[in-house]
Scaffold this active site. Structure first.
Site, PDB file in Angstrom:
ATOM      1  N   ASP A   5      -5.225   7.348   9.628  1.00 17.12           N
ATOM      2  CA  ASP A   5      -5.311   5.966  10.144  1.00 17.12           C
ATOM      3  C   ASP A   5      -4.775   5.832  11.578  1.00 17.12           C
ATOM      4  O   ASP A   5      -4.961   4.801  12.211  1.00 17.12           O
ATOM      5  CB  ASP A   5      -4.527   5.012   9.235  1.00 17.12           C
ATOM      6  CG  ASP A   5      -5.010   5.096   7.819  1.00 17.12           C
ATOM      7  OD1 ASP A   5      -5.849   4.295   7.429  1.00 17.12           O
ATOM      8  OD2 ASP A   5      -4.564   6.010   7.096  1.00 17.12           O
ATOM      9  N   CYS A  54     -13.211   0.327   3.329  1.00 20.11           N
ATOM     10  CA  CYS A  54     -13.901   0.746   4.552  1.00 20.11           C
ATOM     11  C   CYS A  54     -14.885   1.869   4.273  1.00 20.11           C
ATOM     12  O   CYS A  54     -14.629   2.748   3.449  1.00 20.11           O
ATOM     13  CB  CYS A  54     -12.871   1.196   5.581  1.00 20.11           C
ATOM     14  SG  CYS A  54     -11.838  -0.153   6.166  1.00 20.11           S
ATOM     15  N   LYS A  81       0.996  -2.765   4.797  1.00 19.03           N
ATOM     16  CA  LYS A  81      -0.149  -3.159   3.959  1.00 19.03           C
ATOM     17  C   LYS A  81      -0.309  -2.209   2.779  1.00 19.03           C
ATOM     18  O   LYS A  81      -0.529  -2.642   1.651  1.00 19.03           O
ATOM     19  CB  LYS A  81      -1.427  -3.150   4.813  1.00 19.03           C
ATOM     20  CG  LYS A  81      -2.712  -3.121   4.011  1.00 19.03           C
ATOM     21  CD  LYS A  81      -3.930  -3.153   4.895  1.00 19.03           C
ATOM     22  CE  LYS A  81      -4.591  -1.819   5.155  1.00 19.03           C
ATOM     23  NZ  LYS A  81      -5.268  -1.180   4.047  1.00 19.03           N
ATOM     24  N   ASN A  82      -0.210  -0.898   3.063  1.00 23.38           N
ATOM     25  CA  ASN A  82      -0.519   0.073   2.016  1.00 23.38           C
ATOM     26  C   ASN A  82       0.625   0.298   1.029  1.00 23.38           C
ATOM     27  O   ASN A  82       0.525   1.131   0.135  1.00 23.38           O
ATOM     28  CB  ASN A  82      -0.991   1.395   2.644  1.00 23.38           C
ATOM     29  CG  ASN A  82      -2.371   1.211   3.276  1.00 23.38           C
ATOM     30  OD1 ASN A  82      -3.031   0.189   3.064  1.00 23.38           O
ATOM     31  ND2 ASN A  82      -2.806   2.177   4.070  1.00 23.38           N
ATOM     32  N   VAL A 111      -9.303  14.183   6.388  1.00 25.22           N
ATOM     33  CA  VAL A 111      -9.040  13.343   5.204  1.00 25.22           C
ATOM     34  C   VAL A 111     -10.308  12.611   4.751  1.00 25.22           C
ATOM     35  O   VAL A 111     -10.626  12.588   3.560  1.00 25.22           O
ATOM     36  CB  VAL A 111      -7.889  12.346   5.477  1.00 25.22           C
ATOM     37  CG1 VAL A 111      -7.622  11.491   4.242  1.00 25.22           C
ATOM     38  CG2 VAL A 111      -6.629  13.092   5.891  1.00 25.22           C
ATOM     39  N   ARG A 141     -10.037  -1.990  -2.295  1.00 24.82           N
ATOM     40  CA  ARG A 141     -10.017  -0.854  -3.218  1.00 24.82           C
ATOM     41  C   ARG A 141      -8.842  -0.947  -4.182  1.00 24.82           C
ATOM     42  O   ARG A 141      -8.691  -0.124  -5.078  1.00 24.82           O
ATOM     43  CB  ARG A 141      -9.916   0.461  -2.441  1.00 24.82           C
ATOM     44  CG  ARG A 141     -11.094   0.715  -1.536  1.00 24.82           C
ATOM     45  CD  ARG A 141     -11.095   2.107  -0.980  1.00 24.82           C
ATOM     46  NE  ARG A 141     -11.263   3.129  -1.984  1.00 24.82           N
ATOM     47  CZ  ARG A 141     -12.406   3.404  -2.583  1.00 24.82           C
ATOM     48  NH1 ARG A 141     -13.491   2.744  -2.277  1.00 24.82           N
ATOM     49  NH2 ARG A 141     -12.469   4.352  -3.500  1.00 24.82           N
TER      50      ARG A 141
HETATM   51  C1  EPZ Z   1      -5.176   5.201   1.210  1.00 24.19           C
HETATM   52  O1  EPZ Z   1      -6.535   5.230   0.771  1.00 24.19           O
HETATM   53  C2  EPZ Z   1      -5.100   4.134   2.259  1.00 24.19           C
HETATM   54  N1  EPZ Z   1      -5.529   2.869   1.668  1.00 24.19           N
HETATM   55  C3  EPZ Z   1      -5.984   4.496   3.449  1.00 24.19           C
HETATM   56  O2  EPZ Z   1      -5.825   3.523   4.448  1.00 24.19           O
HETATM   57  C4  EPZ Z   1      -5.505   5.845   4.003  1.00 24.19           C
HETATM   58  O3  EPZ Z   1      -6.380   6.226   5.046  1.00 24.19           O
HETATM   59  C5  EPZ Z   1      -5.535   6.889   2.893  1.00 24.19           C
HETATM   60  O4  EPZ Z   1      -4.759   6.442   1.753  1.00 24.19           O
HETATM   61  C6  EPZ Z   1      -4.991   8.225   3.351  1.00 24.19           C
HETATM   62  O5  EPZ Z   1      -3.651   8.075   3.791  1.00 24.19           O
HETATM   63  C7  EPZ Z   1      -4.687   2.155   0.969  1.00 24.19           C
HETATM   64  O6  EPZ Z   1      -3.525   2.516   0.765  1.00 24.19           O
HETATM   65  C8  EPZ Z   1      -5.173   0.849   0.456  1.00 24.19           C
HETATM   66  P1  EPZ Z   1      -6.933   8.816  -0.738  1.00 24.19           P
HETATM   67  P2  EPZ Z   1      -6.937   5.978  -0.567  1.00 24.19           P
HETATM   68  O7  EPZ Z   1      -7.162   8.634  -2.198  1.00 24.19           O
HETATM   69  O8  EPZ Z   1      -5.807   5.935  -1.519  1.00 24.19           O
HETATM   70  C9  EPZ Z   1     -10.622  11.746  -1.694  1.00 24.19           C
HETATM   71  C10 EPZ Z   1      -6.499   1.822   5.874  1.00 24.19           C
HETATM   72  O9  EPZ Z   1      -7.240   1.720   6.895  1.00 24.19           O
HETATM   73  N2  EPZ Z   1     -10.575  11.273  -3.090  1.00 24.19           N
HETATM   74  O10 EPZ Z   1      -5.674   9.472  -0.295  1.00 24.19           O
HETATM   75  O11 EPZ Z   1      -8.254   5.433  -1.003  1.00 24.19           O
HETATM   76  C11 EPZ Z   1     -11.126  10.647  -0.741  1.00 24.19           C
HETATM   77  O12 EPZ Z   1     -12.525  10.533  -0.758  1.00 24.19           O
HETATM   78  C12 EPZ Z   1      -6.944   2.654   4.710  1.00 24.19           C
HETATM   79  O13 EPZ Z   1      -5.415   1.238   5.763  1.00 24.19           O
HETATM   80  C13 EPZ Z   1     -11.442  11.850  -4.016  1.00 24.19           C
HETATM   81  O14 EPZ Z   1     -12.220  12.749  -3.701  1.00 24.19           O
HETATM   82  O15 EPZ Z   1      -7.114   7.448   0.011  1.00 24.19           O
HETATM   83  C14 EPZ Z   1     -10.548  11.113   0.590  1.00 24.19           C
HETATM   84  O16 EPZ Z   1     -11.391  12.082   1.148  1.00 24.19           O
HETATM   85  C15 EPZ Z   1      -8.266   3.318   4.933  1.00 24.19           C
HETATM   86  N3  EPZ Z   1     -11.401  11.385  -5.310  1.00 24.19           N
HETATM   87  C16 EPZ Z   1      -9.221  11.761   0.185  1.00 24.19           C
HETATM   88  O17 EPZ Z   1      -9.316  12.030  -1.230  1.00 24.19           O
HETATM   89  C17 EPZ Z   1     -10.547  10.400  -5.710  1.00 24.19           C
HETATM   90  O18 EPZ Z   1     -10.558  10.022  -6.907  1.00 24.19           O
HETATM   91  C18 EPZ Z   1      -7.988  10.906   0.438  1.00 24.19           C
HETATM   92  O19 EPZ Z   1      -8.169   9.627  -0.162  1.00 24.19           O
HETATM   93  C19 EPZ Z   1      -9.658   9.849  -4.757  1.00 24.19           C
HETATM   94  C20 EPZ Z   1      -9.706  10.298  -3.446  1.00 24.19           C
END
Ligand code: EPZ
Length: 439
Positions: free
Chosen positions: A313, A120, A24-25, A335, A96
């Site tokens: 995840d 989520c 998916k991702n 995370v 997202r």
């Molecule tokens: C991706 O989310 C995945 N989603 C998530 O899977 C996964 O849990 C996550 O990466 C970590 O591996 C998709 O790929 C669609 P991040 P993403 O940016 O990209 C902070 C699932 O269930 N952050 O790596 O949104 C954020 O708040 C989903 O399949 C900022 O602070 O995750 C978090 O604490 C859920 N500012 C951390 O970084 C920003 O601008 C990691 O988020 C961006 C992120």
């Protein structure tokens, strides 16, 4: 709504074979990347999940012609055009992914509109890294009540950017913007999850020049044109791990066709430490068999992290299995600050899980000494009993389902449509594994 619930008669081991398809991702991001080509892209092994439908709808609104060929999608971006703001808002739904349309739309149209993001509720999930990077490329971001309007009057130019945290989405944002920006981009502290490496592979097939250096540095040399790709995604290692935990929690034996050891090495270490057994079939069409070998499960102390650490995840389904281990397990979620809320329902089913604000059992993380209960101590084994459950989010929801399958008696799980965001045909898979479930 009767079609949004599942009745589960639990307490039976899940046994049999299911198959996972493209991750998916990765799939959703590769679909966005197709916008950057000047010829059609073909993406294989696309799962039928809601996130794919949402991205497909958004691409179609922007003039991309999407056709299905067996389990593949052909994405033709020849006529990319501006979409209406209100239609984008209606179609973006709970996803997202729209934030990743910024770079490709700025390259194709010179402007982009990004709706308020869904996803989520597992933390604040800000987009500050995305916007800071886009501004450095030369984008102008106007925040309006209906969403974000972006323009790039002077074009997009390569830049040097260091992420404060190795965010998956922000790394993808930089990749999808830099590949066609003028000049070279250097991204420091990048995320290097297998799904990101696979996105880089798809972009490379399109003609992009991307070097992944050691120490989380990615260098992208912008090119003026990209062609379409023909790509088979990596399998969904998150779904595979969810089924592995379901096998453990229900004393079952599940073969996940399509799963690959290489994407799951960290998970497999923990799975083994807990007392699970696995066997890898490397042959084409093979997969990984996961089972409960019969002995009592053992507790573990884990910390979620960016790749190659233990994925956030994987955490929720594993915790359900940990309720069956003898002793105290510790889970430190580093995370997302609010990704343990789903444990309340497990406690209501008989589990003993205590949440803490402290960083337990590992190195202090960004959420320590703040108001986030992001560590859990799980005392087991606990006999889970049936309950009425309301799905909170995608992974938490699947773990509720696993708990209902492990618990003896009749549970009703409400809001299961959320699980369709990321788990293809899960009701049919459950039935194939011998679960007693009905709508
Ligand atoms: C991706 O989310 C995945 N989603 C998530 O899977 C996964 O849990 C996550 O990466 C970590 O591996 C998709 O790929 C669609 P991040 P993403 O940016 O990209 C902070 C699932 O269930 N952050 O790596 O949104 C954020 O708040 C989903 O399949 C900022 O602070 O995750 C978090 O604490 C859920 N500012 C951390 O970084 C920003 O601008 C990691 O988020 C961006 C992120």
């Amino acid at each position: 709504m009767t079609d949004d619930l599942l009745r589960v008669h639990g307490g039976h081991p899940l046994r049999g074979e299911i198959r996972v398809r493209g991750a998916k991702n990765l799939v959703s991001k590769a679909m966005v990347a197709a916008l950057l080509g000047d010829s059609p892209s073909q993406l294989h092994d696309v799962p039928r999940i809601r996130d794919v439908e949402v991205v497909r709808g958004l691409l179609e609104l922007h003039g991309v012609k999407v056709t299905e060929q067996a389990d593949s999608l052909v994405l033709d971006p020849s006529n990319v055009d501006t979409a209406k703001v209100d239609e984008i808002n209606v179609h973006a739904g709970s996803s997202r992914i729209p934030i990743l349309f910024c770079g490709p739309l700025l390259h194709r149209l010179g402007h982009a509109f990004i709706p308020d993001l869904g996803g989520c509720h597992i933390g604040d999930r800000p987009i500050d890294f995305h916007l800071a990077a886009l501004r450095q490329f030369g984008a102008i971001v106007d925040k309006a009540p209906e969403g974000l309007h972006l323009t790039a009057p002077g074009g997009l130019h390569g830049t040097k950017f260091e992420l404060p945290y190795p965010s998956v989405g922000a790394t993808e944002q930089v990749l999808l913007t830099a590949v066609r920006a003028e000049g070279v981009t250097e991204l420091r502290n990048a995320a290097v999850e297998p799904e990101i490496v696979d996105l880089i592979c798809a972009l490379q097939k399109m003609g992009a020049i991307i070097k992944v250096h050691t120490d989380r540095v990615i260098e992208i040399e912008g090119v003026p044109r990209l062609r379409g790709y023909n790509h088979r995604p990596i399998p969904d290692r998150l779904e595979a791990a969810s089924w592995a935990c379901a096998a453990l929690a229900t004393h079952g034996d599940i073969t996940v066709r399509g799963a690959r050891q290489v994407d799951m090495m960290t998970f497999l270490n923990v799975f083994t430490a807990v007392g699970g057994a696995f066997e890898v079939d490397d042959a084409p069409g093979g997969g990984v068999r996961f089972w409960h070998p019969g002995e009592e499960l053992r507790p573990v102390a884990i910390e979620t992290d960016v790749h190659p650490g233990f994925m956030t995840d994987w955490q929720q389904p594993l915790v359900v299995a940990l309720t069956q281990a003898r002793g105290l397990s510790i889970v430190h979620e580093t995370v997302y600050e609010r990704r343990l809320g789903y444990t309340d329902a497990l406690n209501a089913m008989g589990a003993t899980i205590q949440l803490y604000r402290d960083c337990l059992g590992g190195t202090p993380c960004r959420f320590g000494r703040r108001d986030f209960k992001h560590s859990a101590v799980i005392a087991g084994p606990s006999k889970l009993h049936a309950a009425d459950l309301v799905i909170p989010d995608l992974r938490g929801g699947f773990s509720h389902l696993i708990a209902a399958l492990a618990a003896e008696g009749n549970s009703t799980v409400y809001g299961v449509s959320l699980i369709h965001r990321g788990y293809e045909d899960f009701e049919a898979k459950l039935t194939a594994l011998g679960a007693a479930v009905s709508a």
